[in-house]
Write an enzyme that holds these catalytic residues in place. Structure first.
Site, short mmCIF file in Angstrom:
data_model
loop_
_atom_site.label_atom_id
_atom_site.label_comp_id
_atom_site.label_asym_id
_atom_site.label_seq_id
_atom_site.Cartn_x
_atom_site.Cartn_y
_atom_site.Cartn_z
N ARG A 83 0.81 -1.22 0.00
CA ARG A 83 0.00 0.00 0.00
C ARG A 83 0.85 1.27 0.00
NH1 ARG A 83 -3.40 -2.34 4.93
NH2 ARG A 83 -1.55 -3.69 4.98
N LYS B 216 8.76 -1.21 3.13
CA LYS B 216 8.09 -0.27 4.03
C LYS B 216 8.93 0.13 5.23
CE LYS B 216 4.45 -1.72 6.43
NZ LYS B 216 3.05 -2.14 6.56
N GLY C 82 -7.04 -5.71 12.66
CA GLY C 82 -7.68 -6.91 13.19
C GLY C 82 -8.43 -6.54 14.46
N GLU D 290 -9.45 -10.53 11.29
CA GLU D 290 -8.94 -9.49 10.38
C GLU D 290 -10.09 -8.69 9.78
OE1 GLU D 290 -5.51 -8.65 9.77
OE2 GLU D 290 -5.82 -9.65 11.67
N TYR E 276 32.70 32.17 -4.84
CA TYR E 276 32.83 30.72 -4.81
C TYR E 276 34.22 30.35 -4.32
CZ TYR E 276 33.57 25.90 -6.02
OH TYR E 276 33.88 24.56 -5.93
N ASN F 178 40.55 39.03 4.02
CA ASN F 178 39.34 39.62 3.46
C ASN F 178 39.22 39.15 2.02
OD1 ASN F 178 37.20 41.85 3.95
ND2 ASN F 178 37.94 42.08 1.85
N TYR G 148 38.74 23.97 -10.97
CA TYR G 148 38.55 22.84 -11.87
C TYR G 148 39.08 23.18 -13.25
CZ TYR G 148 36.05 18.92 -14.08
OH TYR G 148 35.72 17.78 -14.76
N SER H 104 38.03 42.75 -4.94
CA SER H 104 36.77 42.25 -5.51
C SER H 104 36.95 41.76 -6.94
CB SER H 104 35.73 43.37 -5.49
OG SER H 104 35.41 43.67 -4.16
N ARG I 61 45.56 42.56 -14.50
CA ARG I 61 44.41 43.01 -15.28
C ARG I 61 44.95 44.02 -16.29
NH1 ARG I 61 42.71 46.38 -10.03
NH2 ARG I 61 43.73 48.32 -10.57
C1 UD1 Z 1 -1.48 -6.84 10.97
C2 UD1 Z 1 -2.41 -7.80 11.76
C3 UD1 Z 1 -3.64 -7.02 12.24
C4 UD1 Z 1 -3.21 -5.81 13.05
C5 UD1 Z 1 -2.24 -4.95 12.26
C6 UD1 Z 1 -1.68 -3.85 13.15
C7 UD1 Z 1 -2.13 -10.03 10.81
C8 UD1 Z 1 -2.72 -11.06 9.93
N1 UD1 Z 1 -2.80 -8.89 10.93
O1 UD1 Z 1 -2.15 -6.46 9.79
O2 UD1 Z 1 -4.45 -7.86 13.03
O3 UD1 Z 1 -4.36 -5.06 13.44
O4 UD1 Z 1 -1.13 -5.73 11.78
O5 UD1 Z 1 -0.91 -2.97 12.39
O6 UD1 Z 1 -1.08 -10.28 11.39
N2 UD1 Z 1 5.20 -9.23 7.39
C9 UD1 Z 1 6.19 -10.15 7.11
N3 UD1 Z 1 5.89 -11.19 6.28
C10 UD1 Z 1 4.67 -11.35 5.71
C11 UD1 Z 1 3.67 -10.39 6.02
C12 UD1 Z 1 3.96 -9.34 6.86
O7 UD1 Z 1 7.31 -10.05 7.59
O8 UD1 Z 1 4.49 -12.32 4.97
C13 UD1 Z 1 5.53 -8.11 8.30
C14 UD1 Z 1 5.44 -6.76 7.62
O9 UD1 Z 1 6.70 -6.38 7.08
C15 UD1 Z 1 5.01 -5.83 8.75
C16 UD1 Z 1 4.27 -6.75 9.71
O10 UD1 Z 1 4.58 -8.07 9.35
O11 UD1 Z 1 6.09 -5.25 9.42
C17 UD1 Z 1 2.75 -6.56 9.62
O12 UD1 Z 1 2.33 -6.78 8.29
P1 UD1 Z 1 1.20 -5.90 7.61
O13 UD1 Z 1 1.05 -6.34 6.20
O14 UD1 Z 1 1.42 -4.47 7.87
O15 UD1 Z 1 -0.09 -6.40 8.42
P2 UD1 Z 1 -1.45 -5.63 8.57
O16 UD1 Z 1 -2.28 -5.87 7.38
O17 UD1 Z 1 -1.20 -4.25 8.99
MG MG Z 2 0.54 -3.06 9.14
#
Ligand code: UD1
Ligand code: MG
Length: 457
Positions: A16, A23, A138, A153, A365, A376, A386, A404, A439
């Site tokens: 997203r 991210k 969630g 979720e 410069y 001064n 350069y 100057s 000059r």
């Molecule tokens: C998740 C929670 C949700 C909660 C929310 C809070 C789940 C299924 N849902 O949703 O209940 O309210 O966080 O912000 O857990 N990540 C991985 N591997 C993956 C997927 C995600 O490492 O395969 C990591 C992401 O990099 C991130 C974190 O897990 O740092 C959360 O993932 P994200 O996709 O943000 O979950 P949300 O949809 O926000």
């Molecule tokens: Mg999240």
């Protein structure tokens, strides 16, 4: 704290965000999101493991002291934890799990949460929050008013569950063996076809295990970042906190809303920062400094009692004490100004040193120049550093006067106390105490205009 280890989930791409960058590498409050989370987690235990996937190398470089587990395909938060099974095999203690995208979480909250888990002898504890707009999170489904039953979720929730305002922050403490055992039972039968870590809660409840929920007092702290708009709101909160901390330490910040100061910046008491200023990286500013509007100062040092006038850019440079810079000056690439220097309007200085008390006040410069004390540098001076192939040095010894509109064609050296006449193009070294004039000699043709008019009739 005994027997607690930490797992941070940071493999997700953050679809997203619509970004090429993972991210957790996006910045808020001047630092990558993951750095904020690691800093808060470290207050509980130095033992930090991170699940990485997208741009794994970049995350590893950023946090070199952590242990890393690779999640090659991002099949959900449950899957991400499963990837760490080996890393925690044989570990019987508690595992604190955090997502990498909650940079506002306070160390104190995590400590209270871990204590709640321990004292309540829970198998799993969820950190929850009551929020005004639970969209996307969630939801915490409770049995009656008390015990947690499951986490559902947003995408999989019924209209009734969507009305629940208590949300899952994605921060948990688990008894480690119970967690990995329950994870083997998680299926991906949901709208995203992902293995949800949240399902572990329902599974443990069905096994009659004790699951606790701990509500954060300030819901702000757990703001997760999924979009650019959320990134900006979190950034604003972090910057506001930084301004407030500085004000508490005696710094005047005239307009915190338009002031951007990174977390690591240090500023001394009685310094005044005017509106629309950006101070970033490892910058340190002394006491009684004034920074006027529209300045950008990055990775630089500003000594006490100096004044930075409006519209300056100062990057990777060091400005000593009692100095005046600007308006509209540009200092860059390890420029060093010693005590009492004055740099004025439209002066650019690159990779140069100006000795104590030297002045360069207008339209100049100076590049690759080593300039002594009490010189001064006249308006419009240019070091021609350069030659089309290499950058050449200019050396100006103490107490030199550059008239100057002079060009100093490098490599060149102007000896101590020498004078360069205005409008000179200096191509050869000037010995100490001498005057160099380079000059065309002035020619005056007296009465030339009158004679011309006569000739034309
Ligand atoms: C998740 C929670 C949700 C909660 C929310 C809070 C789940 C299924 N849902 O949703 O209940 O309210 O966080 O912000 O857990 N990540 C991985 N591997 C993956 C997927 C995600 O490492 O395969 C990591 C992401 O990099 C991130 C974190 O897990 O740092 C959360 O993932 P994200 O996709 O943000 O979950 P949300 O949809 O926000
Ligand atoms: Mg999240």
């Amino acid at each position: 704290m005994h027997d607690l280890r930490i797992l941070i989930l940071a493999a997700g791409k953050g679809t997203r965000m619509k970004s090429k960058k993972a991210k957790v590498l996006h910045h808020a409050g001047g630092a990558p999101l993951i750095e904020h989370v690691v800093a808060a987690a470290r207050s509980l235990s130095p033992d930090v493991t991170i699940t990485v996937g997208h741009q794994a190398e970049k995350v590893r470089e950023l946090i070199p002291e952590a242990t890393f587990v690779e999640q090659k395909e991002q099949l959900g938060t449950g899957h991400a934890v499963m990837m760490a099974r080996e890393a925690f095999s044989g570990f019987k203690g508690d595992l604190l799990i955090l997502p990498g995208d909650v940079p506002l979480i306070a160390a104190g909250t995590l400590q209270n949460f871990a204590a709640f888990h321990r004292e309540g002898r829970y198998t799993a504890s969820v950190l929850t929050a009551e929020v005004e707009n639970p969209f996307g999170y969630g939801r915490i489904v409770r049995r009656g008013d008390s015990e947690v039953e499951s986490i559902v979720e947003h995408r999989d929730a019924t209209p009734e569950i969507l009305r629940i305002a208590e949300i899952n922050t994605s921060i948990y403490v688990f008894n480690t063996p119970a967690l990995f055992d329950a994870l083997t039972k998680v299926r991906n039968e949901n709208s995203q076809k992902e293995f949800y870590l949240t399902d572990v809660i329902g599974i443990l409840v069905s096994q009659q295990k004790k699951v606790g929920a701990f509500k954060v007092p300030h819901a702000n702290e757990i703001l997760g970042i999924n979009t650019r708009a959320e990134l900006v709101s979190v950034d604003r909160i972090l910057r506001r906190r930084k301004c407030e901390a500085l004000m508490a330490d005696g710094v005047t910040i005239v307009d915190p809303d338009s002031t951007f100061i990174d977390g690591a910046v240090q500023i001394g008491a009685d310094t005044i920062i005017y509106p629309s200023v950006q101070i970033s990286g490892r910058t340190t500013i002394g006491e009684d400094v004034t920074v006027h509007s529209f300045c950008r100062i990055a990775n630089s040092a500003i000594g006490s009692r100096s004044t930075i006038l409006d519209g300056c850019i100062i990057v990777d440079s060091s400005v000593g004490e009692d100095i005046s810079v600007g308006p509209f000056a540009h200092l860059r690439m390890h420029t060093k100004l010693e005590k009492g220097v004055k740099v004025g309007n439209f002066v650019e200085i690159k990779k140069s040193t100006l000795g104590a008390g030297t002045k360069s006040l207008h339209l100049t410069y100076l590049g690759d120049a080593t300039i002594g004390k009490a010189c001064n540098i006249g308006a419009g001076t240019i070091t021609c550093n350069y030659d089309g192939f290499t950058k050449n040095p200019t050396i100006i010894e103490d107490e030199v006067f550059i008239g100057s509109d002079s060009q100093l064609i490098a490599p060149v050296k102007i000896g101590k106390g020498a004078y360069v006449a205005a409008g000179s193009s200096i191509t050869e070294d000037v010995p100490a105490e001498s005057l160099a004039i380079a000059r065309g000699r002035q020619v005056v043709k007296e009465g030339w205009v009158r004679d011309r008019k006569k000739r034309r009739g």
